[in-house]
Design a protein around this motif. Structure first.
Motif, PDB file in Angstrom:
ATOM      1  N   THR A   1     -13.932  -0.072 -53.904  1.00  0.00           N
ATOM      2  CA  THR A   1     -14.339  -0.641 -54.967  1.00  0.00           C
ATOM      3  C   THR A   1     -15.388  -1.615 -54.699  1.00  0.00           C
ATOM      4  O   THR A   1     -16.067  -2.508 -55.562  1.00  0.00           O
ATOM      5  CB  THR A   1     -13.309  -1.500 -55.852  1.00  0.00           C
ATOM      6  N   ASN A   2     -15.957  -1.346 -53.380  1.00  0.00           N
ATOM      7  CA  ASN A   2     -17.109  -2.400 -52.987  1.00  0.00           C
ATOM      8  C   ASN A   2     -18.362  -2.069 -53.884  1.00  0.00           C
ATOM      9  O   ASN A   2     -18.933  -0.864 -53.925  1.00  0.00           O
ATOM     10  CB  ASN A   2     -17.291  -2.400 -51.585  1.00  0.00           C
ATOM     11  N   PRO A   3     -19.221  -2.852 -54.586  1.00  0.00           N
ATOM     12  CA  PRO A   3     -20.227  -2.681 -55.468  1.00  0.00           C
ATOM     13  C   PRO A   3     -21.328  -1.921 -54.738  1.00  0.00           C
ATOM     14  O   PRO A   3     -21.997  -1.002 -55.320  1.00  0.00           O
ATOM     15  CB  PRO A   3     -20.738  -3.980 -56.236  1.00  0.00           C
ATOM     16  N   ASN A   4     -21.484  -2.575 -53.462  1.00  0.00           N
ATOM     17  CA  ASN A   4     -22.740  -2.031 -52.902  1.00  0.00           C
ATOM     18  C   ASN A   4     -22.326  -0.481 -52.325  1.00  0.00           C
ATOM     19  O   ASN A   4     -23.491   0.265 -52.425  1.00  0.00           O
ATOM     20  CB  ASN A   4     -22.902  -2.891 -51.479  1.00  0.00           C
ATOM     21  N   SER A   5     -21.284  -0.105 -51.939  1.00  0.00           N
ATOM     22  CA  SER A   5     -20.881   1.085 -51.304  1.00  0.00           C
ATOM     23  C   SER A   5     -20.947   2.000 -52.657  1.00  0.00           C
ATOM     24  O   SER A   5     -21.628   3.147 -52.447  1.00  0.00           O
ATOM     25  CB  SER A   5     -19.508   1.240 -50.860  1.00  0.00           C
ATOM     26  N   LEU A   6     -20.520   1.716 -53.779  1.00  0.00           N
ATOM     27  CA  LEU A   6     -20.643   2.532 -55.118  1.00  0.00           C
ATOM     28  C   LEU A   6     -21.966   2.533 -55.543  1.00  0.00           C
ATOM     29  O   LEU A   6     -22.452   3.911 -55.989  1.00  0.00           O
ATOM     30  CB  LEU A   6     -19.812   1.919 -56.158  1.00  0.00           C
ATOM     31  N   ALA A   7     -22.922   1.840 -55.300  1.00  0.00           N
ATOM     32  CA  ALA A   7     -24.233   1.789 -55.569  1.00  0.00           C
ATOM     33  C   ALA A   7     -25.051   2.820 -54.634  1.00  0.00           C
ATOM     34  O   ALA A   7     -25.787   3.591 -55.428  1.00  0.00           O
ATOM     35  CB  ALA A   7     -24.762   0.395 -55.788  1.00  0.00           C
TER      36      ALA A   7
ATOM     37  N   VAL B   1     -18.070   5.888 -50.349  1.00  0.00           N
ATOM     38  CA  VAL B   1     -17.010   5.608 -51.450  1.00  0.00           C
ATOM     39  C   VAL B   1     -15.444   5.799 -50.646  1.00  0.00           C
ATOM     40  O   VAL B   1     -14.606   5.017 -51.205  1.00  0.00           O
ATOM     41  CB  VAL B   1     -17.131   6.723 -52.313  1.00  0.00           C
ATOM     42  N   GLY B   2     -15.556   6.565 -49.440  1.00  0.00           N
ATOM     43  CA  GLY B   2     -14.336   6.478 -48.581  1.00  0.00           C
ATOM     44  C   GLY B   2     -13.291   7.567 -49.137  1.00  0.00           C
ATOM     45  O   GLY B   2     -12.072   7.664 -48.530  1.00  0.00           O
TER      46      GLY B   2
ATOM     47  N   LEU C   1     -29.624  -1.562 -59.692  1.00  0.00           N
ATOM     48  CA  LEU C   1     -30.758  -2.760 -59.333  1.00  0.00           C
ATOM     49  C   LEU C   1     -29.791  -3.814 -58.678  1.00  0.00           C
ATOM     50  O   LEU C   1     -30.352  -4.489 -57.822  1.00  0.00           O
ATOM     51  CB  LEU C   1     -31.499  -3.187 -60.513  1.00  0.00           C
ATOM     52  N   ILE C   2     -28.849  -4.064 -59.411  1.00  0.00           N
ATOM     53  CA  ILE C   2     -27.886  -5.208 -59.047  1.00  0.00           C
ATOM     54  C   ILE C   2     -27.037  -4.755 -57.815  1.00  0.00           C
ATOM     55  O   ILE C   2     -27.031  -6.010 -56.895  1.00  0.00           O
ATOM     56  CB  ILE C   2     -27.081  -5.753 -60.308  1.00  0.00           C
ATOM     57  N   MET C   3     -26.297  -3.978 -57.810  1.00  0.00           N
ATOM     58  CA  MET C   3     -25.189  -3.966 -56.974  1.00  0.00           C
ATOM     59  C   MET C   3     -25.717  -3.576 -55.486  1.00  0.00           C
ATOM     60  O   MET C   3     -24.776  -4.143 -54.544  1.00  0.00           O
ATOM     61  CB  MET C   3     -24.427  -2.628 -57.222  1.00  0.00           C
ATOM     62  N   PRO C   4     -26.726  -3.094 -55.240  1.00  0.00           N
ATOM     63  CA  PRO C   4     -26.886  -2.882 -53.662  1.00  0.00           C
ATOM     64  C   PRO C   4     -27.172  -4.364 -53.035  1.00  0.00           C
ATOM     65  O   PRO C   4     -27.278  -4.157 -51.916  1.00  0.00           O
ATOM     66  CB  PRO C   4     -28.370  -2.161 -53.810  1.00  0.00           C
ATOM     67  N   TRP C   5     -27.273  -5.586 -53.836  1.00  0.00           N
ATOM     68  CA  TRP C   5     -27.299  -6.639 -53.045  1.00  0.00           C
ATOM     69  C   TRP C   5     -26.129  -7.096 -52.408  1.00  0.00           C
ATOM     70  O   TRP C   5     -26.091  -8.215 -51.734  1.00  0.00           O
ATOM     71  CB  TRP C   5     -27.900  -7.644 -54.049  1.00  0.00           C
ATOM     72  N   VAL C   6     -24.724  -6.513 -52.992  1.00  0.00           N
ATOM     73  CA  VAL C   6     -23.693  -6.978 -52.533  1.00  0.00           C
ATOM     74  C   VAL C   6     -23.448  -6.367 -51.239  1.00  0.00           C
ATOM     75  O   VAL C   6     -23.629  -5.261 -51.060  1.00  0.00           O
ATOM     76  CB  VAL C   6     -22.526  -6.674 -53.565  1.00  0.00           C
TER      77      VAL C   6
END
Length: 549
Positions: free
Chosen positions: A237-243, A76-77, A459-464
């Motif tokens: 705000t990167n979806p993968n990092s948040l997921a 998350v940083g 389920l969705i965000m780790p693909w970003v």
């Protein structure tokens, strides 16, 4: 041995009046799905409210709090987002607790948790959902992450170089001892869970107290508030990092529903109320402990060191506050207590899941896996869990084993979480059409919605793609998603071959028969029936149990 329909019907006639939630009501023609209900649980009734709380906390207080915060901050940083995730995750867990409570109120005599709820919510196509969950549970039923973290701390803090051979040897040794305890005695395994969980809580209270001394200026840490200034600086705000962060904090809280796995062994008159209360108590205690432990970490360890710490954030905390000598003496004990207690507590619950899967006839040799001989414990499921824990420890690269095990093991579970949330709405509709009253512990739709939303996000965000430097494995960032989906695809292929293709080629149908085992256990055996189905039996398929409260 008798057909499942006749056996279950005779079971219902013998039930006490207080078990109407699982009765088969002839007026509706409803017959239970899945494993037959055991009127007298062969595993006994050793679980109390205290044991339920300890089973939940025992799993949650594992390696997560000693290993996850550094990985979360790297994702998350910012310090501010780190704290947000440690507060957001238990809120989603509370939503899940409400969903599970409603399911449990429908089936209060069934242990196994989600394996029971999924089989009841999705009876058609026949066997598809339970087969999928069965294979996934078998393939991913391991506690390797806690074993690996235990080994890393034991080696790193004692100044012994970490090598794959040493890490694997120690991880396998602690796994062997912990699972032997569960396989030999249910009563003593619960006692071990109670004792170790109490010691683990005390250990984290000690860590929180040390953090309070740091913030009060009573230690050698010169500026304990440095990391708290501009707390959201550097956040992503990167979806993968948040997921990824949510996956890791979710892993730390994993276990809030462990008591549902032993629902049929609860000693109290209202087992659902007991496990629900246990879930709320354990979530409150663990949320407070985790939040204040993270404050302690942030007060002591510089931000860059936290991000680079991997699974060794607690080691850095102790070294900064007490020095290496004290750390080498105390920290391995704390980690050993947490990891060992987690392995025992999770094995108690997961062995019941595997036994329930076997009682549905979905494992080979169901009599063997459903039996409680010779110690009155689910010894065969414990042995299977042991093998599946050891396998990934020795098969995966040591440097990526922890993150990959956590991520890959979690991904199919998010699919099942989506199915659990949607399945609750489906069961409600079926119950309403059958004329049953609303469940005693009905979950508000807002709880079901947020539980579903959190699962879809994971389920969705780790693909970003993640931002450079924020991935948590050295290979392709979405490998664990592909691996998790691969397991589910394998389940679909296995189901098609076993239930569709082979019966079509062999001109037979698969039917279920109940077997009574010598220890009082009941299990389903799937057999081939070459005779044409009798008219009016719907090809042997059974309707879901729409329980009334």
């Amino acid at each position: 041995m008798t057909t499942v329909e006749n056996a279950l019907h005779s079971q219902v006639l013998d039930m006490d009046d207080d078990s109407q939630t699982e009765d088969v009501q002839e007026g509706h023609g409803i017959v239970p799905v899945g494993a037959p209900i055991e009127k007298s649980n062969p595993l006994g009734h050793e679980v109390t409210l205290l044991s339920s709380v300890m089973l939940n906390i025992g799993v949650m207080l594992g390696a997560g709090i000693y290993s996850v915060p550094g990985v979360v901050l790297n994702s998350v940083g910012s310090i501010g987002l780190l704290f947000v995730f440690w507060l957001l995750t238990p809120l989603f867990a509370v939503c899940g607790l409400m969903v599970y409570s409603e399911y449990a109120s429908m089936f209060p005599k069934r242990s196994g948790g989600e394996v029971v709820y999924l089989e009841q919510a999705y009876p058609r196509p026949q066997f598809l959902v339970p087969v999928t969950f069965a294979i996934t549970s078998v393939l991913l039923s391991f506690t390797g992450a806690n074993c690996i973290v235990f080994a890393q701390y034991a080696l790193a803090i004692c100044d012994v170089p970490i090598t794959p051979a040493r890490q694997n040897a120690i991880a396998m040794a602690v796994c062997t001892i912990a699972m032997a305890v569960v396989g030999l005695s249910t009563k003593w395994s619960l006692r071990v869970v109670n004792i170790l969980t109490g010691l683990k809580v005390f250990s984290l209270v000690f860590l929180v107290f040390a953090g309070a001394l740091v913030l009060g200026g009573f230690t050698r840490i010169r500026d304990p508030f440095a990391n708290f200034r501009s707390p959201f600086s550097g956040g992503t705000t990167n979806p993968n990092s948040l997921a990824t962060a949510l996956v890791k904090t979710n892993y730390a809280f994993l276990g809030w529903h462990n008591a549902f796995n032993v629902l049929g062994e609860i000693r109290t008159s209202d087992p659902v109320r007991t496990v629900r209360k246990a879930g709320l108590i354990s979530l409150f205690v663990v949320t407070c402990l985790f939040f204040f432990v993270n404050i302690a970490y942030v007060a002591v360890v510089p931000k860059d060191e936290i991000s680079d710490s991997g699974q060794l954030i607690a080691a850095l905390f102790f070294q900064h506050v007490f020095g290496k000598g004290f750390t080498a003496q105390v920290l391995p004990i704390m980690v050993a207590l947490s990891c060992f207690g987690n392995i025992v507590a999770s094995t108690v619950g997961q062995a019941r899941i595997l036994r329930e899967v076997a009682r549905q006839g979905l494992l080979p040799y169901p009599r063997f896996f459903a039996s409680t001989k010779p110690f009155g414990t689910p010894l065969a499921p414990v042995g299977l869990k042991y093998l599946l824990t050891v396998l990934p420890i020795v098969a995966l690269p040591a440097q990526d084993a922890f993150n990959f095990i956590v991520d890959m093991g979690s991904y199919p579970n998010h699919v099942f979480r989506v199915a659990i949330a949607i399945g609750l709405w489906l069961l409600r509709g079926q119950r309403m059409l059958a004329g049953f009253a609303a469940s005693k512990y009905r979950a508000r739709n807002i709880y079901v919605f947020f539980y579903l939303l959190s699962a879809l996000f994971l389920l969705i965000m780790p693909w970003v793609p993640p931002e450079p430097g924020h991935g948590d494995v050295s290979f392709w960032y979405a490998s664990y998603c592909v691996a998790g989906l691969g397991v589910l695809a394998l389940c679909g292929i296995y189901y098609w071959l076993w239930i569709v293709l082979l019966p079509w080629l062999g001109e037979y149908t698969i039917v279920e028969e109940v077997e009574h085992l010598g220890d009082g256990a009941l299990t389903v055996r799937l057999t081939r029936k070459h005779n044409p189905p009798v008219a009016g039996t719907d090809n042997g398929e059974r309707q879901p149990l729409l329980a009334s409260t």
